[in-house]
Design a protein around this motif. Structure first.
Motif, mmCIF file in Angstrom:
data_model
loop_
_atom_site.group_PDB
_atom_site.id
_atom_site.type_symbol
_atom_site.label_atom_id
_atom_site.label_comp_id
_atom_site.label_asym_id
_atom_site.label_seq_id
_atom_site.Cartn_x
_atom_site.Cartn_y
_atom_site.Cartn_z
ATOM 1 N N GLN A 40 0.822 -1.198 0.000
ATOM 2 C CA GLN A 40 0.000 0.000 0.000
ATOM 3 C C GLN A 40 0.866 1.262 0.000
ATOM 4 N N HIS A 50 1.420 8.073 -5.442
ATOM 5 C CA HIS A 50 0.396 9.117 -5.543
ATOM 6 C C HIS A 50 0.836 10.407 -4.896
ATOM 7 N N TYR A 105 -10.834 5.062 1.945
ATOM 8 C CA TYR A 105 -10.662 5.041 0.482
ATOM 9 C C TYR A 105 -11.963 5.366 -0.215
ATOM 10 N N TYR A 121 -12.382 6.179 -4.077
ATOM 11 C CA TYR A 121 -11.888 4.957 -4.720
ATOM 12 C C TYR A 121 -13.022 3.955 -4.878
ATOM 13 N N ASP A 122 -12.889 3.163 -5.920
ATOM 14 C CA ASP A 122 -13.815 2.067 -6.137
ATOM 15 C C ASP A 122 -13.561 0.994 -5.069
ATOM 16 N N VAL A 170 -10.903 -1.652 -6.008
ATOM 17 C CA VAL A 170 -9.553 -1.090 -6.046
ATOM 18 C C VAL A 170 -9.053 -0.879 -4.616
ATOM 19 N N ALA A 171 -9.935 -0.376 -3.770
ATOM 20 C CA ALA A 171 -9.560 -0.158 -2.375
ATOM 21 C C ALA A 171 -9.144 -1.473 -1.732
#
Lengths: 392, 418
Positions: A153, A160, B161, B166-167, B170-171
């Protein structure tokens, strides 16, 4: 009998008993010798406090930098020492023989699957038959795998442009701040030695009390004992017990000093109540020993009963498996063991520092034990006078 | 000549074997230890450790945050097998008092800004306090809270998320890129029963055999009719016969008691029995033989009947720690590891755990079997040597006594009666 002759007679019995102790090395060997051996054993056996470098197996079918990194990280924790295996069968065999406490299987394409967001499975196996090792490995492995998850992560969040502190907050939104009351370092040795060593002392007290009282019958010296004590069983028992009470008290107090003063085991309260605790435990165990001989004035039977009683005490004190986890009809019997009350008083004084208000009930329990010998005095006296029980 | 020798050997062996059996069965004390001790201990331990699990341990909660996150944590904690939220306290002193009284064995404390920090996406700490009077309390609180924490981490991250747009899928890939499959064979729930009894059963065999045979040896020495004198008239060549003859008697007895302890008890109490019975019998055979020569060697130290308990009872807990069932084998200090090689139980108990509880095969326990065989050989020679030496000492003593009597007679004194 007036007070003066009473004290005089007790003194005569005491002198007789000291002579017996000097004649047979058994008594000092079985008390001083045994407690020293046990103290040395348990204190050095658990000297690390927690086991380090537990062997943990890794089966790496991926051979990628990620999987190698995982194994290296695991190896660098204080708790684990990684051993590599070629396949799952070899690892399973090693676990079955107790060589490793657990192993992790990193599957093929592990790294690729992570990169492609395919969420690979990592498998781990724990041998929960070896309690401490198993539980600790389990904890360590779980933590490592979550760190691995966090690492992935972190890479993404870094890409990002999220800053490091925020990354940590994202990955680990809550943390547990764990405190261990009475044993802040989670030291297994401190936990066990605090009760095991007094437990061994309680065992010694019961066995020696039974032995010395029973030996009078076995070797037919009981009539001589009664003669010296002016035909009073109370004088005889008091005189016979006194030298041992002094000896055991010295041993008990040395033990408390060793643990709480010399080794600085955590002690929330004061050491004085602990002296009282061990003194009362010694007196209660002597009372139990006398009571066993009164019930069964045959040395070989009473010593067997004393032995069974003492070993059960270690389990029923409830410091390993708590009493509330035992079946109720068994747990209730724990009150019959002086070690149980020693442990309860220890918890109050050493762990919570509660003082008198916390442990006065245990003192009452201890004192109740002291009434036990009164019930069989007549029986023991007749056995001592008539010597009408089998000796062998 | 040769056949004569062999026939004589067997005749001697047989008479010693029968004699020892008679001694065992005519001594109540030995029978009590062998049959009652050997069976009562496993039964009692099974009763004591019957449940073997500490479930739903009472825990007190001090929730100063009183928000939805802390409440969710508490709810989940209550739902774990390990913990039950028994008290909701207003402040720490109240919770501490409950713990001191033994009403709860753990405290979970949420600071007043617990929820706020989570919402602000800051790291939010909560505190746990474990009662360390038993490690099982500590284990329950730690495991219960850790499971909930891991679950909460997941859920809170997912919420964060989602809030960031976020979807969900995806999260999920971000939060848990690796999935975990855990497997805890042999003792899934960390049951104390399986853990303790598996190690204790074979130890009971070793200890009762040692105590019983020492009791008998002590009795005989007390009565001046030690078994070592049986080698007399055999011109010091009968030592082997004595050891093997006596050993065979104990072997016969323990091939009855052993299976009762190692096969019947686990069956009665539904403990894991992963190995076929005959493999357990193979292990028992090696183990019992080892224990017999072990007991013969060490019982040399016992000169009177009851002293074995007074002197050696404390060895039982030491032996069980030396098996490495609790404190891991690899963490045992070097000196004690070497010391542990003196006892058959070190290898026997490990072999039994690996064979019967972990479902290994005879190949799995081959190293332990080998070790026990080496022990057997060494102890056989030590036991024989002990008899030989004791015999010499006794002979010597007789000579001295005879001489002393002779001197006394010449001085006109009566011989002393021992």
């Amino acid at each position: 009998m007036d007070r003066k002759t009473f004290i005089g007679n007790v003194w005569e019995v005491v002198k007789r008993e000291i002579r017996i102790i000097r004649q047979r090395p058994l008594y000092l060997l079985a008390s001083v010798g045994v407690i020293i051996v046990n103290a040395v054993f348990y204190l050095t056996f658990f000297r690390d406090g927690l086991p380090y470098d537990l062997p943990v197996g890794v089966v790496d079918e991926d051979h990628s930098s990620t999987s190698r990194n995982f194994a290296e990280q695991l190896n660098s924790t204080q708790l684990s020492e990684v051993i590599y295996f070629d396949d799952i069968h070899a690892a399973r065999r090693a676990m079955q023989t107790g060589r490793i406490t657990s192993f992790v299987l990193i599957p093929e394409h592990f790294n690729n699957d992570i990169q492609a967001n395919r969420r690979p499975h990592i498998q781990f196996y724990v041998n929960s038959l070896y309690f401490v090792g198993g539980a600790l490995s389990y904890k360590d492995l779980l933590q490592m795998i979550h760190l691995t998850n966090g690492a992935v992560q972190r890479e993404v969040l870094r890409a990002h442009g999220v800053n490091e502190r925020e990354i940590m907050n994202r990955i680990q939104p809550i943390v547990i701040d764990a405190h261990q009351i009475g044993n802040p370092t989670t030291n297994y040795g401190i936990y066990l030695n605090n009760i095991l060593l007094p437990g061994i002392l309680a065992m010694i007290v019961v066995l020696i009390t039974v032995y010395t009282l029973g030996a009078e019958l076995k070797y037919g010296t009981s009539r001589h004992l009664l003669k010296v004590s002016g035909d009073s069983i109370v004088v005889a028992l008091t005189g016979k017990m006194l030298p041992y009470t002094v000896l055991f008290t010295i041993l008990g107090i040395s033990l408390e000093l060793l643990l709480f003063v010399w080794l600085r085991y955590p002690l929330a309260g004061s050491v004085w109540p602990m002296f009282l605790d061990i003194l009362l435990m010694i007196l209660a165990s002597q009372a139990i020993g006398i009571f066993i001989v009164e019930l069964l004035p045959i040395l070989r039977l009473s010593i067997s009963i004393g032995a069974i009683f003492s070993t059960l005490g270690l389990s029923l004190a409830g410091f390993t498996l708590p009493v509330e986890a035992m079946p109720r009809w068994i747990g209730a019997w724990s009150a019959a063991f002086p070690l149980r009350h020693y442990y309860m008083m220890f918890v109050q004084e050493a762990i919570y520092g509660s003082g008198f208000s916390g442990w006065w009930q245990e003192v009452v329990h201890f004192l109740l034990f002291l009434l036990l010998p009164a019930f069989g005095l007549r029986r023991l006296k007749s056995a001592y006078t008539l010597q009408n029980y089998p000796r062998n | 000549m040769k056949t004569n020798y062999i026939r004589q050997w067997f005749a001697d062996w047989y008479s010693i074997f029968v004699h020892e059996l008679k001694m065992i069965f005519s001594d109540e004390g030995v029978l009590v230890i062998f049959f009652l001790g050997g069976l009562i201990y496993p039964l009692l331990y099974n009763f004591i450790y019957h449940n073997g699990l500490l479930d739903e341990m009472p825990v007190a909660v001090v929730d100063n945050s009183a928000g939805s996150y802390s409440r969710r944590f508490v709810r989940k904690l209550d739902a774990t097998r390990e913990c039950a939220v028994a008290y909701d306290c207003i402040n720490m002193p109240e919770a501490e008092k409950l713990m001191q009284e033994g009403k709860v064995h753990g405290i979970v404390y949420f600071p007043s800004d617990y929820d706020e920090k989570i919402v602000r996406m800051e790291q939010s700490p909560l505190c746990t306090y474990a009662d360390m009077s038993s490690f099982l309390y500590y284990k329950c609180l730690t495991m219960g809270c850790n499971f909930v924490m891991l679950d909460e981490l997941h859920e809170i991250q997912a919420e964060h998320y989602a809030a960031a747009g976020y979807d969900a899928e995806v999260a999920e890939e971000l939060i848990a890129p690796v999935e975990i499959d855990e497997s805890m064979p042999y003792n899934r729930s960390f049951s104390y029963t399986i853990f303790f009894i598996s190690a204790a059963l074979l130890l009971v065999i070793q200890q009762t055999l040692f105590y019983g045979s020492s009791l008998l040896a002590g009795t005989l020495r007390e009565q001046n009719r030690s078994f070592v004198s049986m080698a007399e008239g055999l011109q010091d060549l009968g030592v082997g016969r004595v050891v093997l003859g006596r050993g065979a008697a104990y072997f016969a007895v323990y091939m009855v008691i052993g299976p009762l302890v190692a096969l019947l008890i686990p069956w009665l109490f539904h403990l894991p029995q992963q190995a076929p019975w005959w493999e357990v019998m193979v292990l028992l055979t090696f183990f019992v033989v080892d224990c017999i020569v072990f007991s013969f060697t060490w019982s040399t130290l016992i000169t009177r009947r009851e002293t074995v308990f007074v002197l050696f009872l404390f060895m039982s807990p030491i032996c069980i720690f030396l098996t490495g069932f609790s404190w891991p084998q690899t963490a045992i200090p070097g000196f004690w590891r070497v010391f542990s090689y003196l006892f058959p139980s070190t290898f026997g108990c490990r072999a039994f755990i690996n064979l019967n509880t972990a479902g290994g095969t005879l190949a799995t326990i081959a190293p332990e079997i080998t070790a026990m065989t080496i022990q057997t050989v060494v102890y056989y020679f030590l036991a024989s040597a002990a008899i030989f030496v004791e015999n010499k000492v006794l002979e010597h003593k007789e000579k001295i006594d005879a001489l002393r009597d002779e001197i006394n007679r010449r001085r006109g004194l009566k011989p002393i009666d021992a």
